[in-house]
Design an enzyme around this catalytic site. Sequence first.
Site, mmCIF file in Angstrom:
data_model
loop_
_atom_site.group_PDB
_atom_site.id
_atom_site.type_symbol
_atom_site.label_atom_id
_atom_site.label_comp_id
_atom_site.label_asym_id
_atom_site.label_seq_id
_atom_site.Cartn_x
_atom_site.Cartn_y
_atom_site.Cartn_z
ATOM 1 N N THR A 1 -35.614 -77.761 126.490
ATOM 2 C CA THR A 1 -36.558 -76.942 127.069
ATOM 3 C C THR A 1 -37.768 -76.300 125.948
ATOM 4 O O THR A 1 -36.959 -75.673 124.800
ATOM 5 C CB THR A 1 -36.281 -76.151 128.079
ATOM 6 N N ASP A 2 -39.010 -75.934 126.311
ATOM 7 C CA ASP A 2 -39.609 -75.334 125.518
ATOM 8 C C ASP A 2 -39.570 -73.761 125.570
ATOM 9 O O ASP A 2 -40.019 -73.117 124.749
ATOM 10 C CB ASP A 2 -41.482 -75.664 125.686
ATOM 11 N N GLU A 3 -38.942 -73.613 126.615
ATOM 12 C CA GLU A 3 -38.349 -71.961 126.963
ATOM 13 C C GLU A 3 -37.698 -71.182 125.871
ATOM 14 O O GLU A 3 -37.569 -70.089 125.370
ATOM 15 C CB GLU A 3 -37.707 -71.583 128.099
ATOM 16 N N LYS B 1 -29.996 -72.273 126.812
ATOM 17 C CA LYS B 1 -30.324 -73.518 126.362
ATOM 18 C C LYS B 1 -30.554 -73.451 124.748
ATOM 19 O O LYS B 1 -30.063 -74.532 123.979
ATOM 20 C CB LYS B 1 -31.756 -73.877 126.981
ATOM 21 N N TYR C 1 -31.345 -67.901 130.864
ATOM 22 C CA TYR C 1 -31.522 -69.254 130.958
ATOM 23 C C TYR C 1 -31.897 -69.923 129.598
ATOM 24 O O TYR C 1 -31.339 -70.837 128.989
ATOM 25 C CB TYR C 1 -32.509 -69.857 132.203
#
Length: 349
Positions: free
Chosen positions: A131-133, A161, A157
């Site tokens: 993810t970009d997060e 990741k 989260y």
Amino acid sequence: MKNILITGGAGFIGSHLVRLMVNKYPQYNIINLDKLTYAGNLANLKDVQYSPNYRFVKGDICDFIFIQKLFAEYNIDGVIHLAAESHVDRSIKDPFSFAQTNVMGTLSLLQTARLFWEGSFEGKLFYHVSTDEVYGSLKDDGTFFLETTKYDPHSPYSASKASSDHFVRAFYDTYGFPVKISNCSNNYGSYQFPEKLIPLFINNIRNNKPLPVYGKGENVRDWLYVEDHASAIDLIFHKGRKGETYNIGGFNEWKNIDLIKLMIKVVDKFLGRPEGSSESLITYVTDRAGHDLRYAIDSTKLHNELGWSPSLQFEEGIERTVRWYLENQEWLDNVTSGDYQRYYDEMYK
Ligand code: NAD
Ligand code: DAU
């Protein structure tokens, strides 16, 4: 490659990817491994469930012994790993299950694949969907996340990741293990669990329920149609360079409140309500803890190297998505009532 393991294939993005791979590549055996948590739903895959090149296996990526047996039974050549706990709000309440699934589950898959493929990694591949997060939060200054942007996760989260991404890269650096990673922006489309902004708000507008906008609604997200994410994964899986990271995004930033007003307009139109009348449902609530201000992906590398571009304009994608949720009320009602979970628990116990 012949036998491809897709993890998390009963979830939102996974089900779109499984459908694409099963239909496009009859020469592959697609094995969908999913624990069927609250987010996994085999109803997402009804149209491919009897395809000769498709198998569903219920199981937990964290179960190292089970994963080893699975690799031996299906002689796995390639992995596309999507299984994860994926919702930021849940991670704030229960960080342990995020570390367990997203970090330990990924490690269990990596280690199994490494041991199973030991001797020759030729023709083998472990593709990790991220993810970009992991890049953290941007200011409102027109900058973008690049593949080289330093990791700076803020939620449990995104920390989990980020950690899983580091393990994947460590396997490449340490063992020469064949990996690829992609980091994608926010997805939207059919079969998304209605805890995420877009399906939750469509459902609430339909039912005249309050729309809980976190903070002032000024956070920015970069939205991509889920089928475009699946097509990018397909392309990277087949044509991307090993050991590389690819950002995936459609240069499509929306401030939450503007997106919410667009959804209201479209849902009102489909339901025959006066345009914008559901704006009265907007309810500003306490902000999400550690809420990242802005995400924006630069996917130039993917475009330049592999020729990928998103297929859909956002307004068209939102109309399609709203229509899908309104026409599939049974799916939504099942998912929100939990009936589907009881049905599949019974079937696979
Ligand atoms: P989702 O929550 O809809 O689906 C996750 C799936 O994983 C579910 O089917 C669930 O049953 C399964 N799963 C969870 N724990 C498992 C376990 N221990 N063993 C086996 N299966 C398990 O998630 P999603 O939104 O489809 O996201 C899929 C992947 O893509 C995730 O890795 C996520 O981090 C990543 N991602 C999501 C987005 C997005 O906008 N949704 C964007 C970028 C990247
Ligand atoms: O950027 C990719 C990520 O996008 C994925 O890695 C995650 O798995 C996925 O869940 C998504 O994370 P977000 O936290 O951005 O998505 P969510 O739909 O939860 O929220 C989108 C924005 O809307 C965010 O700024 C928070 C806000 N929001 C969300 C909900 C559920 C609200 O204002 N109210 C809400 O009720």
